[in-house]
Design a protein around this motif. Structure first.
Motif, PDB file in Angstrom:
ATOM      1  N   GLY A   1       0.780  -1.216   0.000  1.00  0.00           N
ATOM      2  CA  GLY A   1       0.000   0.000   0.000  1.00  0.00           C
ATOM      3  C   GLY A   1       0.817   1.274   0.000  1.00  0.00           C
ATOM      4  N   ARG A   2       2.135   1.174   0.126  1.00  0.00           N
ATOM      5  CA  ARG A   2       2.960   2.375   0.087  1.00  0.00           C
ATOM      6  C   ARG A   2       4.285   2.050  -0.583  1.00  0.00           C
ATOM      7  N   VAL A   3       4.923   3.062  -1.102  1.00  0.00           N
ATOM      8  CA  VAL A   3       6.201   2.898  -1.778  1.00  0.00           C
ATOM      9  C   VAL A   3       7.307   2.935  -0.727  1.00  0.00           C
ATOM     10  N   THR A   4       8.232   1.985  -0.822  1.00  0.00           N
ATOM     11  CA  THR A   4       9.348   1.941   0.104  1.00  0.00           C
ATOM     12  C   THR A   4      10.562   2.581  -0.545  1.00  0.00           C
ATOM     13  N   GLY A   5      11.065   3.618   0.064  1.00  0.00           N
ATOM     14  CA  GLY A   5      12.268   4.272  -0.424  1.00  0.00           C
ATOM     15  C   GLY A   5      13.501   3.497  -0.001  1.00  0.00           C
ATOM     16  N   PRO A   6      14.665   3.823  -0.565  1.00  0.00           N
ATOM     17  CA  PRO A   6      15.866   3.069  -0.210  1.00  0.00           C
ATOM     18  C   PRO A   6      16.242   3.201   1.263  1.00  0.00           C
ATOM     19  N   ASP A   7      15.890   4.310   1.896  1.00  0.00           N
ATOM     20  CA  ASP A   7      16.250   4.467   3.296  1.00  0.00           C
ATOM     21  C   ASP A   7      15.297   3.707   4.223  1.00  0.00           C
ATOM     22  N   ASP A   8      14.219   3.134   3.680  1.00  0.00           N
ATOM     23  CA  ASP A   8      13.308   2.305   4.466  1.00  0.00           C
ATOM     24  C   ASP A   8      13.490   0.819   4.176  1.00  0.00           C
ATOM     25  N   ASP A   9      14.303   0.489   3.194  1.00  0.00           N
ATOM     26  CA  ASP A   9      14.491  -0.894   2.782  1.00  0.00           C
ATOM     27  C   ASP A   9      15.455  -1.581   3.744  1.00  0.00           C
ATOM     28  N   PRO A  10      15.036  -2.659   4.411  1.00  0.00           N
ATOM     29  CA  PRO A  10      15.914  -3.323   5.390  1.00  0.00           C
ATOM     30  C   PRO A  10      17.200  -3.867   4.769  1.00  0.00           C
ATOM     31  N   GLU A  11      17.114  -4.383   3.550  1.00  0.00           N
ATOM     32  CA  GLU A  11      18.314  -4.920   2.899  1.00  0.00           C
ATOM     33  C   GLU A  11      19.314  -3.799   2.610  1.00  0.00           C
ATOM     34  N   PHE A  12      18.824  -2.662   2.138  1.00  0.00           N
ATOM     35  CA  PHE A  12      19.697  -1.519   1.873  1.00  0.00           C
ATOM     36  C   PHE A  12      20.364  -1.038   3.158  1.00  0.00           C
ATOM     37  N   LEU A  13      19.589  -0.924   4.219  1.00  0.00           N
ATOM     38  CA  LEU A  13      20.155  -0.482   5.501  1.00  0.00           C
ATOM     39  C   LEU A  13      21.184  -1.478   6.021  1.00  0.00           C
ATOM     40  N   TRP A  14      20.931  -2.774   5.816  1.00  0.00           N
ATOM     41  CA  TRP A  14      21.889  -3.797   6.248  1.00  0.00           C
ATOM     42  C   TRP A  14      23.208  -3.644   5.484  1.00  0.00           C
ATOM     43  N   ARG A  15      23.110  -3.407   4.159  1.00  0.00           N
ATOM     44  CA  ARG A  15      24.332  -3.237   3.361  1.00  0.00           C
ATOM     45  C   ARG A  15      25.100  -1.987   3.769  1.00  0.00           C
ATOM     46  N   VAL A  16      24.398  -0.901   4.032  1.00  0.00           N
ATOM     47  CA  VAL A  16      25.067   0.331   4.470  1.00  0.00           C
ATOM     48  C   VAL A  16      25.756   0.099   5.803  1.00  0.00           C
ATOM     49  N   ASN A  17      25.070  -0.556   6.729  1.00  0.00           N
ATOM     50  CA  ASN A  17      25.655  -0.848   8.030  1.00  0.00           C
ATOM     51  C   ASN A  17      26.885  -1.751   7.879  1.00  0.00           C
ATOM     52  N   ARG A  18      26.800  -2.736   7.008  1.00  0.00           N
ATOM     53  CA  ARG A  18      27.931  -3.642   6.766  1.00  0.00           C
ATOM     54  C   ARG A  18      29.123  -2.871   6.204  1.00  0.00           C
ATOM     55  N   ASP A  19      28.865  -1.972   5.228  1.00  0.00           N
ATOM     56  CA  ASP A  19      29.958  -1.206   4.631  1.00  0.00           C
ATOM     57  C   ASP A  19      30.605  -0.264   5.641  1.00  0.00           C
ATOM     58  N   VAL A  20      29.795   0.367   6.470  1.00  0.00           N
ATOM     59  CA  VAL A  20      30.340   1.263   7.500  1.00  0.00           C
ATOM     60  C   VAL A  20      31.164   0.462   8.496  1.00  0.00           C
ATOM     61  N   HIS A  21      30.669  -0.712   8.867  1.00  0.00           N
ATOM     62  CA  HIS A  21      31.408  -1.561   9.807  1.00  0.00           C
ATOM     63  C   HIS A  21      32.746  -1.999   9.197  1.00  0.00           C
ATOM     64  N   ARG A  22      32.733  -2.354   7.907  1.00  0.00           N
ATOM     65  CA  ARG A  22      33.982  -2.753   7.234  1.00  0.00           C
ATOM     66  C   ARG A  22      34.987  -1.604   7.202  1.00  0.00           C
ATOM     67  N   LYS A  23      34.512  -0.389   6.937  1.00  0.00           N
ATOM     68  CA  LYS A  23      35.425   0.758   6.878  1.00  0.00           C
ATOM     69  C   LYS A  23      36.054   1.016   8.241  1.00  0.00           C
ATOM     70  N   HIS A  24      35.272   0.847   9.304  1.00  0.00           N
ATOM     71  CA  HIS A  24      35.807   1.083  10.639  1.00  0.00           C
ATOM     72  C   HIS A  24      36.781  -0.014  11.051  1.00  0.00           C
TER      73      HIS A  24
END
Length: 65
Positions: free
Chosen positions: A31-54
């Motif tokens: 019933g609603r459009v999910t943007g990339p900042d609401d997508d759990p898979e996208f957030l998981w990948r961003v978190n993974r990349d930030v963790h790798r950089k640290h």
């Protein structure tokens, strides 16, 4: 003048028929459009990349090369 009213009537009927029987647009499943900042898979990948950089320091990742 009569032809103008008839033309307006025909156009109105055509528009109503188009709305009733025209192509159907599909609504999103939930019933609603999910943007990339609401997508759990996208957030998981961003978190993974930030963790790798640290943890890896300044080593380039695949997306930076």
């Amino acid at each position: 003048m009569l032809y103008l009213l008839a033309l307006i009537g025909v156009v109105t009927v055509l528009v109503l028929l188009w709305k009733a029987f025209g192509p159907v647009t599909k609504a999103p499943v939930n019933g609603r459009v999910t943007g990339p900042d609401d997508d759990p898979e996208f957030l998981w990948r961003v978190n993974r990349d930030v963790h790798r950089k640290h943890t890896d320091g300044d080593t380039p990742t695949d997306s930076e090369s």
